[in-house]
Design an enzyme around this catalytic site. Structure first.
Site, mmCIF file in Angstrom:
data_model
loop_
_atom_site.group_PDB
_atom_site.id
_atom_site.type_symbol
_atom_site.label_atom_id
_atom_site.label_comp_id
_atom_site.label_asym_id
_atom_site.label_seq_id
_atom_site.Cartn_x
_atom_site.Cartn_y
_atom_site.Cartn_z
ATOM 1 N N GLU A 56 0.825 -1.211 0.000
ATOM 2 C CA GLU A 56 0.000 0.000 0.000
ATOM 3 C C GLU A 56 0.860 1.263 0.000
ATOM 4 O OE1 GLU A 56 -2.184 -2.917 2.845
ATOM 5 O OE2 GLU A 56 -0.166 -2.639 2.015
ATOM 6 N N ASP A 208 22.706 -39.078 -5.458
ATOM 7 C CA ASP A 208 22.671 -38.029 -6.479
ATOM 8 C C ASP A 208 23.666 -36.902 -6.229
ATOM 9 O OD1 ASP A 208 20.602 -39.519 -7.498
ATOM 10 O OD2 ASP A 208 19.012 -38.168 -6.830
#
Length: 380
Positions: A56, A208
């Site tokens: 705002e 991984d």
């Protein structure tokens, strides 16, 4: 203005608010638009950084600079979240609206936090024409991580799985690069940039050796969490040795003595010790801790973690689903068949279709050659 105008400008608020994704947590994402009686935009703004001015205030500053303070006295302010009513890192936005004499305010959703709420009541008491609940469900889903954290004290858990048509995440040899296509890869990195933390299990870390960093899109790096109950992961993994080791938290059992511990702490990372239940780390306790002080962007005390992204192997994925700790499932399905290999889940123990896990809402969308299922376990 009619309801279609309200919907249009509220949608614009959400578009603006999305620019703050990955930058404002643990605050909500908020956008704001000031419009005059003729439907002309006077100013726009969004919450850009945690601790910075709210949406705002940005919109008001732009409107005043372009059109002068008097234009605000005939304007309608749109904002996707109730203007705050407390003095935190910035002054209350409800007070700003009253100070500037803005006569009409249109809001998407009420603020669920007790500290910041009450803005709409204050505005109404001072004679401001308030319309609330515009695109309410969309606004709630948009800021669901914020609302979930307020309600539960835990981060919203989003689990991503990339699999083949026959439900495999890797071949029998463990080859998983790459199941999904290029577009899905970029989307996954965007999720990493937008969510506060990322979690993997020890199996994924060991096999991984992932970096869990944001590389294919622009954005901030998430906090990285790896489950290692026994403290047995090798010290050479990227999570412990790369340039972002200070973002890494190894979650271990109370008696674990990891070989990487001293080097990780020296690099700015940390060890988090959790209790065990049935020979496994207590995942509920993990979420409680992360929701209180899991992030580390504001001193060593840390900010609350509002959202957690899980790139899980079958063991961790199954455990989280069995314990009902997954709030959103993002399932990427590649148009490939491999016939055998590593399944995406170990098994949920469901014997009857009537007991199958279901979703309060879901969508399907095309991502390159892949199909994305977004499943939401809870209603807004």
């Amino acid at each position: 203005m009619n309801s279609s105008d309200h919907d249009r400008w509220m949608q614009r608020c959400l578009e603006l608010a999305a620019r703050g994704a990955g930058r404002v947590s643990p605050n909500p994402m908020v956008g704001s638009v000031l419009v005059d009686a003729a439907g002309r935009v006077l100013g726009e703004g969004w919450h850009q950084d945690f601790g910075g001015p709210h949406a705002e205030r940005h919109a008001v500053a732009v409107a005043e600079r372009r059109h002068g303070a008097e234009a605000l006295r005939e304007a309608t302010l749109y904002v996707n979240l109730e203007p705050c009513n407390h003095h935190g890192k910035t002054p209350p936005c409800a007070g700003l609206i009253l100070e500037k004499g803005i006569p009409r305010v249109v809001v998407g959703m009420a603020d669920p936090s007790e500290l910041a709420g009450g803005g709409l009541d204050r505005l109404r008491e001072q004679g401001v024409d308030v319309t609330a609940g515009v695109l309410d469900a969309r606004c709630r889903r948009f800021n669901e991580a914020f609302a979930h954290h307020v309600a539960t004290g835990r981060p919203l858990v989003t689990m991503k799985i990339a699999q083949t048509l026959d439900g495999r995440i890797a071949t029998e040899t463990g080859d998983a690069r790459w199941i999904s296509g290029e577009a899905a890869l970029h989307l996954g990195h965007r999720w990493r940039a937008e969510l506060d933390g990322i979690l993997v299990g020890s199996g994924t870390a060991r096999h991984d050796d992932p970096a869990l960093t944001v590389r294919h899109v622009e954005g901030r790096q998430p906090q990285r969490f790896v489950l290692d109950r026994a403290g047995a992961l090798p010290p050479h993994l990227k999570l412990f040795t790369d340039a972002f080791a200070h973002h890494t938290t190894a979650v271990v059992g109370e008696t674990a003595t990891p070989a990487y511990a001293d080097a990780l702490v020296a690099a700015g990372g940390r060890l988090l010790r959790l209790p065990e239940t049935g020979g496994h780390l207590d995942l509920g306790a993990l979420l409680e801790h992360l929701g209180q002080s899991g992030g580390r962007d504001e001193g060593q005390g840390g900010l609350p973690l509002q959202s957690l992204f899980v790139e899980a192997g079958p063991g961790l994925a199954t455990a989280l689903l069995r314990q009902d700790l997954v709030d959103r499932l993002f399932l990427l399905i590649a148009p490939k068949l491999i016939g055998s290999g590593v399944p995406s889940l170990d098994g949920l123990g469901i014997q009857r279709l009537a007991d199958a896990l279901t979703f309060a809402e879901h969508t399907w969308e095309q991502v390159g050659d892949d199909l994305l299922f977004r499943g939401y376990r809870r209603g807004v």
